[in-house]
Design an enzyme around this catalytic site. Structure first.
Site, PDB file in Angstrom:
ATOM      1  N   ASP A  11       0.873  -1.177   0.000  1.00 63.41           N
ATOM      2  CA  ASP A  11       0.000   0.000   0.000  1.00 63.41           C
ATOM      3  C   ASP A  11       0.905   1.220   0.000  1.00 63.41           C
ATOM      4  O   ASP A  11       2.113   1.112   0.253  1.00 63.41           O
ATOM      5  CB  ASP A  11      -0.910   0.005   1.243  1.00 63.41           C
ATOM      6  N   SER A  12       0.321   2.387  -0.228  1.00 60.46           N
ATOM      7  CA  SER A  12       1.094   3.625  -0.179  1.00 60.46           C
ATOM      8  C   SER A  12       1.576   3.909   1.244  1.00 60.46           C
ATOM      9  O   SER A  12       2.354   4.826   1.447  1.00 60.46           O
ATOM     10  CB  SER A  12       0.230   4.792  -0.662  1.00 60.46           C
ATOM     11  N   CYS A  74      -4.429  -1.169  -2.041  1.00 55.27           N
ATOM     12  CA  CYS A  74      -4.593   0.283  -2.197  1.00 55.27           C
ATOM     13  C   CYS A  74      -5.536   0.503  -3.373  1.00 55.27           C
ATOM     14  O   CYS A  74      -5.265   0.049  -4.487  1.00 55.27           O
ATOM     15  CB  CYS A  74      -3.220   0.892  -2.484  1.00 55.27           C
ATOM     16  N   GLU A 152      -1.344   8.743   8.226  1.00 50.95           N
ATOM     17  CA  GLU A 152       0.068   8.321   8.209  1.00 50.95           C
ATOM     18  C   GLU A 152       0.830   8.899   9.408  1.00 50.95           C
ATOM     19  O   GLU A 152       1.759   8.290   9.909  1.00 50.95           O
ATOM     20  CB  GLU A 152       0.739   8.791   6.908  1.00 50.95           C
ATOM     21  N   CYS A 184     -10.814   3.795   0.216  1.00 49.26           N
ATOM     22  CA  CYS A 184      -9.367   3.938   0.430  1.00 49.26           C
ATOM     23  C   CYS A 184      -9.021   3.066   1.625  1.00 49.26           C
ATOM     24  O   CYS A 184      -9.715   3.111   2.647  1.00 49.26           O
ATOM     25  CB  CYS A 184      -9.032   5.407   0.712  1.00 49.26           C
ATOM     26  N   HIS A 186      -6.849   3.244   3.770  1.00 45.41           N
ATOM     27  CA  HIS A 186      -6.495   3.955   5.005  1.00 45.41           C
ATOM     28  C   HIS A 186      -7.736   4.271   5.859  1.00 45.41           C
ATOM     29  O   HIS A 186      -7.643   4.427   7.070  1.00 45.41           O
ATOM     30  CB  HIS A 186      -5.809   5.293   4.684  1.00 45.41           C
TER      31      HIS A 186
HETATM   32  N1  DGL Z   1      -4.573   3.382   0.853  1.00 44.97           N
HETATM   33  C1  DGL Z   1      -4.591   4.089  -0.413  1.00 44.97           C
HETATM   34  C2  DGL Z   1      -5.900   3.791  -1.142  1.00 44.97           C
HETATM   35  O1  DGL Z   1      -6.565   2.802  -0.838  1.00 44.97           O
HETATM   36  C3  DGL Z   1      -4.292   5.518  -0.117  1.00 44.97           C
HETATM   37  C4  DGL Z   1      -3.993   6.307  -1.294  1.00 44.97           C
HETATM   38  C5  DGL Z   1      -3.039   7.431  -1.070  1.00 44.97           C
HETATM   39  O2  DGL Z   1      -1.886   7.154  -0.725  1.00 44.97           O
HETATM   40  O3  DGL Z   1      -3.451   8.553  -1.322  1.00 44.97           O
HETATM   41  O4  DGL Z   1      -6.303   4.472  -2.060  1.00 44.97           O
END
Ligand code: DGL
Length: 272
Positions: A11-12, A74, A152, A184, A186
């Protein structure tokens, strides 16, 4: 590390750990490697090309570490890059997309809210899925600008997060939604605040469990699932930024029984 052994997840940042948890719960015999690409978060504001380049880096890191399957945990990465990844790498990929279909099918008020990143909401994949299922539905799409960086930083319960969420859900409440789709990975960390802020009749859905089930199905289909304990599962969680928030999350998961107390998890910094 042994080749072709692990379920690789990326993931990011820390968000996809909500999906990793579902996978660990459903597939207790499998070892995993999780990559939190926090150094390059958020992905949501980046171009499709930039997102694809980051996905290539994460994929190649996971394959080099011995991934036999890769879960793109993600929504932004999936909706922008999964076609490219599937076409260019010889491992199965599982993606995550906003759960528009169940929300649209179950909505009684015929009004649903979708909270996601700009990258997801602007993607071709999202708009074609949305078109397919929401012909008769009023969809309120809102970009969750600023939420990923706050999560984050561990500022999940901060006044700033609360203020942003309040403003993002206001048009949804006004439109009488009965489903809110968290688009998302997150955002499941925001569930406690969202439940407080939303009217009782609103059901919040995310795709974590569905992704874990799909991962199991593909492992079975490809005959690469572990069916007996060869050795106890081991889990590596790597971040290319600070690891303290991930360590805290794992402690909380263990304390609340969301993952078994005893599983072997190593959280570490890694440059990738
Ligand atoms: N967890 C990512 C998602 O599901 C976050 C995206 C981001 O880093 O902006 O889209």
């Amino acid at each position: 590390m042994q080749k072709d052994t692990y379920i690789g997840v990326f993931d990011s940042g820390i968000g996809g750990i909500s999906i990793w948890k579902e996978i660990v719960e459903l597939l207790p015999l499998e070892s995993t490697i999780y990559l939190a690409d926090s150094k390059y978060a958020p992905y949501g504001e980046k171009s499709q090309d930039e997102i694809t380049q980051l996905c290539i880096k994460n994929t190649e890191t996971l394959i080099a570490l011995g991934a036999k399957i890769i879960v793109v945990a993600c929504n932004t990465a999936t909706t922008n890059a999964i076609d490219y990844l599937r076409a260019n790498y010889n491992v199965p990929f599982i993606g995550i997309e906003p759960a528009i279909k169940p929300a649209a099918l179950q909505s009684k008020s015929k009004s649903i809210g979708i909270l996601a990143t700009k990258g997801t909401l602007n993607s071709r994949l999202f708009s074609s899925t949305s078109k397919r299922y929401t012909q008769e539905i009023n969809t309120i799409e809102v970009i969750g600008t600023g939420l990923v960086p706050l999560i984050e930083q561990g500022k999940i319960n901060s006044p700033e997060t609360r203020e942003l969420l309040t403003s993002y859900i206001a048009p949804m409440i006004k439109a009488n939604i009965d489903y809110l789709v968290l688009g998302c990975s997150h955002y499941p960390f925001l569930l406690p605040i969202l439940k407080e802020l939303l009217p009782n009749q609103v059901t919040i859905i995310d795709s974590g469990e569905a992704v874990a089930r799909q991962t199991k199905a593909i492992l079975e289909q490809e005959k690469i699932i572990h069916t007996e304990i060869a050795k106890p599962a081991k889990h590596y969680i790597y971040s290319n930024d600070a690891i303290d928030i991930l360590e805290d999350i794992i402690v909380r998961f263990r304390e609340s029984g969301q993952i078994p107390q005893k599983i072997d998890i190593q959280v570490a910094y890694k440059d990738f």
